[in-house]
Design a protein around this motif. Structure first.
Motif, short mmCIF file in Angstrom:
data_model
loop_
_atom_site.label_atom_id
_atom_site.label_comp_id
_atom_site.label_asym_id
_atom_site.label_seq_id
_atom_site.Cartn_x
_atom_site.Cartn_y
_atom_site.Cartn_z
N ALA A 86 -7.76 -62.80 -21.74
CA ALA A 86 -8.58 -61.84 -20.99
C ALA A 86 -8.75 -60.55 -21.78
N SER A 87 -9.89 -59.91 -21.55
CA SER A 87 -10.22 -58.62 -22.18
C SER A 87 -10.12 -58.67 -23.70
N GLN A 175 -18.45 -61.96 -19.28
CA GLN A 175 -17.02 -61.92 -19.00
C GLN A 175 -16.73 -61.86 -17.51
N GLY A 178 -13.29 -62.49 -17.55
CA GLY A 178 -12.53 -61.67 -18.47
C GLY A 178 -12.34 -62.21 -19.87
N ASP A 179 -12.82 -63.44 -20.14
CA ASP A 179 -12.61 -64.02 -21.47
C ASP A 179 -13.93 -64.48 -22.06
#
Length: 324
Positions: A86-87, A175, A178-179
């Motif tokens: 994530a992020s 996203q 988040g990925d």
């Protein structure tokens, strides 16, 4: 005859390293993951015939991995995938390294849930032996769906390149979760074109998808209309519009076309007959983009020329571009 016996017979016809059939074929988007002997179908130009020689490939990424494995993007199986943590920090790279040089003219990205986690801004680079060379800068894959069904988006290179490495520089991505994720990165070779209207002597239908803008296709004299030129992009492609390029359009450009696609064995009309007007009759190339009512994913496309300006007895086009 058993499969084992057939394999034993065909093994004698495998291409050798010096064979002109090696790396002389085009990529087939509907080909299985392996040949008859279980050898993985290589990226880029393939061998002619039923047998392929093995080409080792290693996948790596500068992103941290959250799900799956990065090897999944190069395993030839669109049902397996990789996702970052994530992020992720942009830009990041996804790199394929080959055990021998491969000839490619496009890279196809495959992703499920593309609107949720597919890359949306990428550069495509190739390795020249000492450095990465950017072949395509600022490509913007536009994912049309957000389902588990893999979607294919093709990024064409300006010209064919022979290389031992292909690298995506991912600058941005959807996203929603988040990925960033990919199922496959497929370097391919072999966009081709054919004509049901014949080809004027000295010209080539292949120039519809290759060569310079000044290398054109023209039909035989007094072509029978409607008839089509067919584009085989070399890999499954999601297309939302088609651009026709022509010079001397008022003398030899199409004036009415429809578009058909073959998503799996049956041709379907995806754009109804559409009128085209050309503004000039000189060496200035004009572009006309035809937007499809809905994006379509297919392995083959046909531009059906229904009417044309025939001042010199033939219809002509400089290029046909399939746009994602």
């Amino acid at each position: 005859m058993t499969t084992a016996q057939l394999r034993q017979i065909l093994a004698g016809y495998a291409t050798q390293s010096s064979s002109p059939a090696r790396n002389a074929g085009v990529s087939a988007p509907t080909a299985p993951k392996t040949d008859l002997f279980g050898t993985a179908i290589p990226a880029g130009a393939v061998d002619l015939g039923a047998s392929q020689h093995a080409v080792p490939v290693t996948a790596s990424t500068s992103f941290a991995t959250g799900q799956g494995t990065i090897a999944n993007v190069a395993d030839g199986d669109p049902g397996t995938s990789w996702a970052s943590t994530a992020s992720p920090s942009f830009p990041g790279t996804v790199t394929l390294t080959y055990g021998e040089a491969r000839t490619i003219d496009a890279v196809t990205l495959v992703a499920a849930f593309g609107q949720g986690q597919g890359p949306t801004a990428v550069d495509v680079q190739t390795w020249n032996g000492s450095a990465w060379v950017t072949q395509v800068s600022g490509a913007t894959p536009a994912w049309k769906q957000n389902t588990a069904s893999p979607e294919y988006l093709r990024i064409a290179l300006p010209s064919a390149v022979t290389t031992t490495g292909v690298q995506l520089v991912v600058k941005a991505a959807n996203q929603a979760w988040g990925d960033v994720a990919l199922n496959e990165v497929l370097p391919t070779f072999g966009a081709s074109a054919s004509s049901g209207l014949g080809v004027r002597s000295g010209l080539s239908s292949a120039w519809l998808v290759g060569g310079t803008m000044q290398q054109t296709w023209a039909s035989q004299s007094s072509p029978t209309l409607p008839n089509a030129v067919q584009i085989d992009p070399g890999a499954t492609q999601t297309v939302s519009s088609v651009t026709l390029s022509a010079w001397y359009g008022q003398g030899q450009g199409p004036t009415s076309v429809s578009v058909e696609a073959n998503p799996g064995g049956v041709w379907q009309q995806v754009l109804a007959p559409t009128a085209i007007t050309w503004n000039s009759n000189n060496g200035t190339v004009e572009n006309r983009t035809l937007t499809l009512p809905a994006a379509v994913t297919a392995t083959q496309f046909r531009i059906v020329i229904r009417a044309a300006n025939l001042s010199w007895g033939a219809v002509a086009l400089n290029k046909v571009a399939l746009n994602s």
